[in-house]
Scaffold this motif. Sequence first.
Motif, PDB file in Angstrom:
ATOM      1  N   GLU A  46      49.509  36.265  22.535  1.00  0.00           N
ATOM      2  CA  GLU A  46      49.081  37.663  22.464  1.00  0.00           C
ATOM      3  C   GLU A  46      49.472  38.281  21.120  1.00  0.00           C
ATOM      4  N   GLU A  47      50.692  37.998  20.664  1.00  0.00           N
ATOM      5  CA  GLU A  47      51.146  38.525  19.382  1.00  0.00           C
ATOM      6  C   GLU A  47      50.296  37.974  18.232  1.00  0.00           C
ATOM      7  N   MET A  48      49.929  36.701  18.304  1.00  0.00           N
ATOM      8  CA  MET A  48      49.054  36.135  17.273  1.00  0.00           C
ATOM      9  C   MET A  48      47.701  36.821  17.261  1.00  0.00           C
ATOM     10  N   ALA A  49      47.164  37.102  18.435  1.00  0.00           N
ATOM     11  CA  ALA A  49      45.869  37.791  18.516  1.00  0.00           C
ATOM     12  C   ALA A  49      45.929  39.133  17.797  1.00  0.00           C
ATOM     13  N   TYR A  50      47.032  39.860  17.954  1.00  0.00           N
ATOM     14  CA  TYR A  50      47.160  41.172  17.314  1.00  0.00           C
ATOM     15  C   TYR A  50      47.318  41.037  15.801  1.00  0.00           C
ATOM     16  N   HIS A  51      48.074  40.034  15.363  1.00  0.00           N
ATOM     17  CA  HIS A  51      48.218  39.818  13.916  1.00  0.00           C
ATOM     18  C   HIS A  51      46.873  39.453  13.286  1.00  0.00           C
ATOM     19  N   TYR A  52      46.165  38.520  13.896  1.00  0.00           N
ATOM     20  CA  TYR A  52      44.850  38.133  13.366  1.00  0.00           C
ATOM     21  C   TYR A  52      43.921  39.343  13.323  1.00  0.00           C
ATOM     22  N   LYS A  75      42.811  45.861  22.711  1.00  0.00           N
ATOM     23  CA  LYS A  75      43.794  46.214  21.679  1.00  0.00           C
ATOM     24  C   LYS A  75      43.447  45.561  20.351  1.00  0.00           C
ATOM     25  N   CYS A  76      42.926  44.338  20.392  1.00  0.00           N
ATOM     26  CA  CYS A  76      42.514  43.648  19.163  1.00  0.00           C
ATOM     27  C   CYS A  76      41.461  44.462  18.418  1.00  0.00           C
ATOM     28  N   LEU A  77      40.519  44.997  19.151  1.00  0.00           N
ATOM     29  CA  LEU A  77      39.469  45.804  18.531  1.00  0.00           C
ATOM     30  C   LEU A  77      40.047  47.078  17.922  1.00  0.00           C
ATOM     31  N   GLU A  78      41.021  47.672  18.594  1.00  0.00           N
ATOM     32  CA  GLU A  78      41.683  48.865  18.053  1.00  0.00           C
ATOM     33  C   GLU A  78      42.427  48.555  16.767  1.00  0.00           C
ATOM     34  N   LEU A  79      42.956  47.338  16.663  1.00  0.00           N
ATOM     35  CA  LEU A  79      43.760  46.952  15.494  1.00  0.00           C
ATOM     36  C   LEU A  79      42.915  46.564  14.290  1.00  0.00           C
ATOM     37  N   GLY A  80      41.621  46.367  14.495  1.00  0.00           N
ATOM     38  CA  GLY A  80      40.761  46.099  13.347  1.00  0.00           C
ATOM     39  C   GLY A  80      40.071  44.766  13.317  1.00  0.00           C
ATOM     40  N   ALA A 241      54.901  34.526  15.891  1.00  0.00           N
ATOM     41  CA  ALA A 241      53.442  34.545  15.775  1.00  0.00           C
ATOM     42  C   ALA A 241      52.998  34.632  14.321  1.00  0.00           C
ATOM     43  N   LEU A 242      53.637  35.510  13.556  1.00  0.00           N
ATOM     44  CA  LEU A 242      53.263  35.680  12.151  1.00  0.00           C
ATOM     45  C   LEU A 242      53.606  34.435  11.340  1.00  0.00           C
ATOM     46  N   THR A 243      54.737  33.798  11.659  1.00  0.00           N
ATOM     47  CA  THR A 243      55.128  32.575  10.953  1.00  0.00           C
ATOM     48  C   THR A 243      54.104  31.471  11.187  1.00  0.00           C
ATOM     49  N   ILE A 244      53.607  31.351  12.413  1.00  0.00           N
ATOM     50  CA  ILE A 244      52.580  30.352  12.730  1.00  0.00           C
ATOM     51  C   ILE A 244      51.309  30.621  11.924  1.00  0.00           C
ATOM     52  N   ILE A 245      50.881  31.877  11.899  1.00  0.00           N
ATOM     53  CA  ILE A 245      49.653  32.241  11.175  1.00  0.00           C
ATOM     54  C   ILE A 245      49.797  31.930   9.684  1.00  0.00           C
TER      55      ILE A 245
END
Length: 288
Positions: A46-52, A75-80, A241-245
């Motif tokens: 879920e955290e990766m989805a938001y970062h992406y 929430k992903c759509l809200e984040l951009g 999540a961010l480290t993986i991305i």
Amino acid sequence: MRRLTQALCLAGLIGILAFYWRDPFDSGRLAGARVLLTGASGGIGEEMAYHYSSLHAELVITARKEAALQKVMEKCLELGARKVLYIPADMSLPQDPERVMQFAVQELGGLDYVVLNHIGETPYRMWEGDVDHMRWLMQVNFLSYVALASATLPALAKSKGSLLVVSSLTGKIPTPYTTSYSATKFALEGFFGSLRHELIMRGVDVSITLCILGLVDTKSAMEKIKGVVLSMPVASANEAALTIIKGGVSRAREIYYPWWVKPLCHLKDWFPDQQDWVLRSFYNYSRA
């Protein structure tokens, strides 16, 4: 002259440290990137989805729970995120990896990143001989990863994309109470390590990043270890999540999170007996 020499040496040292500590992550490379992300209904996925999404990628997210996926998508759509779709899937079913791949390629027009992150629920306890559960967990945590990677490789080869495989410290070092889980993660190491060699030998420009994570503060992980793990460093799911991305963008061979996981993995070959003793000291035997 002596002071000048000292100043130059200090400046050189600072420059070297800055070089190795710099963050080469170029977030702009993810704008419009086409991402298939599994296990996206909670936790690290879920955290990766938001970062992406905040980096304006296009996403197909999947997990078993449709209601949770829908909330993540909103929430992903809200984040951009430029585009987000979801597809419920059960990775214990042999046909679902192919179905997810076809949906993602059709809806996104191709793939640049495939992030394999889902896991099956497994009890946190000593081995009690449940071979049927082991078979089921191997299907979810290992065989479905193999199936998804195999199905998505043609699309990734076309885009010269990246395959990210989320694994665990328990896939490098056997730990108590994770017998079945550890076996599935060790299997990932063997398969994707071999596959990486073969892709290079065949001239296929697809990177494979194996992500080795320590204990992360997801809700499910914290509930499992309650009363069993006495003391162990707990890391942030958001940072994991961010480290993986970042590892996928840099096409790293392996990434480790948090920082202490890498030296611990290397120490296993130097001081195995001492390492085993330290590991066992983290646990409460009476609560397992």
